[in-house]
Structures are given as structure tokens and as C-alpha cells.
Design a protein around this motif. Sequence first.
Motif, short mmCIF file in Angstrom:
data_model
loop_
_atom_site.label_atom_id
_atom_site.label_comp_id
_atom_site.label_asym_id
_atom_site.label_seq_id
_atom_site.Cartn_x
_atom_site.Cartn_y
_atom_site.Cartn_z
N GLN A 77 -17.41 28.09 -17.24
CA GLN A 77 -16.16 28.96 -17.38
C GLN A 77 -16.10 29.86 -18.40
OE1 GLN A 77 -12.63 27.22 -16.39
NE2 GLN A 77 -13.84 26.52 -14.69
N HIS A 89 -20.96 30.16 -5.96
CA HIS A 89 -21.59 29.49 -7.14
C HIS A 89 -20.83 28.00 -7.51
CE1 HIS A 89 -24.41 29.10 -10.55
NE2 HIS A 89 -23.27 28.88 -11.32
N GLU A 90 -19.68 28.22 -7.82
CA GLU A 90 -18.82 27.15 -8.17
C GLU A 90 -18.95 26.03 -7.14
OE1 GLU A 90 -14.56 26.66 -10.38
OE2 GLU A 90 -14.67 27.64 -8.44
N ARG A 129 -18.88 35.84 -5.26
CA ARG A 129 -20.11 35.24 -5.63
C ARG A 129 -19.85 34.19 -6.67
NH1 ARG A 129 -23.16 39.25 -9.32
NH2 ARG A 129 -21.88 38.47 -10.77
N TRP A 130 -18.91 34.20 -7.62
CA TRP A 130 -18.61 32.96 -8.38
C TRP A 130 -18.25 31.84 -7.66
CZ3 TRP A 130 -19.20 31.21 -13.06
CH2 TRP A 130 -18.29 30.08 -13.34
N THR A 138 -10.36 33.79 -11.25
CA THR A 138 -10.62 32.46 -10.67
C THR A 138 -10.07 31.37 -11.55
OG1 THR A 138 -13.00 32.39 -11.89
CG2 THR A 138 -12.68 32.91 -9.47
N ASN A 196 -18.23 32.52 -18.29
CA ASN A 196 -18.58 33.61 -17.57
C ASN A 196 -17.80 34.01 -16.25
OD1 ASN A 196 -20.11 36.01 -17.60
ND2 ASN A 196 -21.59 35.14 -16.31
N ALA A 197 -16.79 33.03 -16.03
CA ALA A 197 -15.95 33.02 -14.78
C ALA A 197 -15.08 34.63 -14.77
CB ALA A 197 -14.88 31.80 -14.75
N PRO A 198 -14.90 34.97 -13.67
CA PRO A 198 -14.15 36.27 -13.55
C PRO A 198 -12.52 35.73 -13.84
CG PRO A 198 -15.39 36.10 -11.61
CD PRO A 198 -15.64 34.71 -12.22
N ARG A 251 -17.69 40.18 -7.52
CA ARG A 251 -17.98 39.05 -8.66
C ARG A 251 -17.19 37.80 -8.24
NH1 ARG A 251 -16.28 39.04 -14.38
NH2 ARG A 251 -17.56 37.31 -14.78
#
Length: 180
Positions: free
Chosen positions: A93, A23-24, A19-20, A100, A95-97, A16
Amino acid sequence: MTTATTGLIDRYQNYRVRRWLVHEQRMAGMLPGWRTRRRRRALVVAVAASIAVLFVIGVLSAFDIRWAPLLWLPGAAVFLPSWTMLRIASQGQDNAPAETLDEWEIAQRNAARSVGLAITQSLALLPVLYLFVAGAVAPEADAFHIAYAGASLTLATLLAGGCAPAMILGWTRPDPEPEP
């Protein structure tokens, strides 16, 4: 072979985060003019208004107004782009892990998620009560319209609760720091 330190959940969290970050990086240059607080607030208002319209459409459907379901298309046509733009402008933000974000961002995200859950639980009572009452009081009523209205109301309430964290963060976050 999984061990106690690299179990399934740990591997998923690492995936995750990777992937984040991808995506960011991909979204970093998109919509730079919409990242100000004023513009994000306009997007929040657009998202809230479109969700309210979707809820009203569900209420109109409950009263068996035949043309009401046709209004879902314009409501969705406003909701989808404004929601997408809000997610990009607020950097997703909500849904950010956790890995991060810094401590302050985690605290803000968790508070916004808590409010979103409370909104979901509170608003979801309305369509549930409607379905209970409609089924108990008017069992001979048109089941299709009752089900459609209940589903429309439920979808609008779930959207409201699900979008609430991003809307709260988009509304409250300060303007981003200017780049050198």
C-alpha cells in the motif's frame, strides 16, 4: 493524438492503476499467515535490523576493516526476503496509486511517505559528511575504501528511507478483516 484530458500523465496513471490491480490480484493469496499485525511487525523488525547491519558494514568499511564487505552478502540475504515478504503482507500500500485507495488509506500512505522522505534526507547527511571529511582531512587515504564505505553508507540510508513507508504502514495498520 493526445488531448488535454488524456495527456501523457493521465495515460500513465491509468496504466499504473491497471498494472497495480493485476499485481494486487496476483499477490492476494500469498502469505496469508504473515498478514497479521504481529507477523508484519516481526518483518518490520527484520528489515530494520538488516538495514542497520548494512549501515554498520559501511561504518566498518570506513575504518578499513578488510573483511567487512563480505558481510554485505548475509545482510542482503536477510534484507531481500524480509522486505519482499513485508511488501506482500502489507499489500504494497505504500506504493499504490491513489485511485486504488480510499481517503483514509491515502492519508496514511502520504504521511508514511513524508516520514520516509525525512528519514532519507536526514540519514543521507551522514555519508555525505563522511565523504566530505574523508576527502578534506585525509586526501592521501585509499580512495577505494573511502568510496566503498561512502557508497555502502549511502545505499543503507537510501534503503532506510525508501523502506520506511512500508515499514510504517506494516507496523501501524490493523489486522485485516477476516474473510467469511
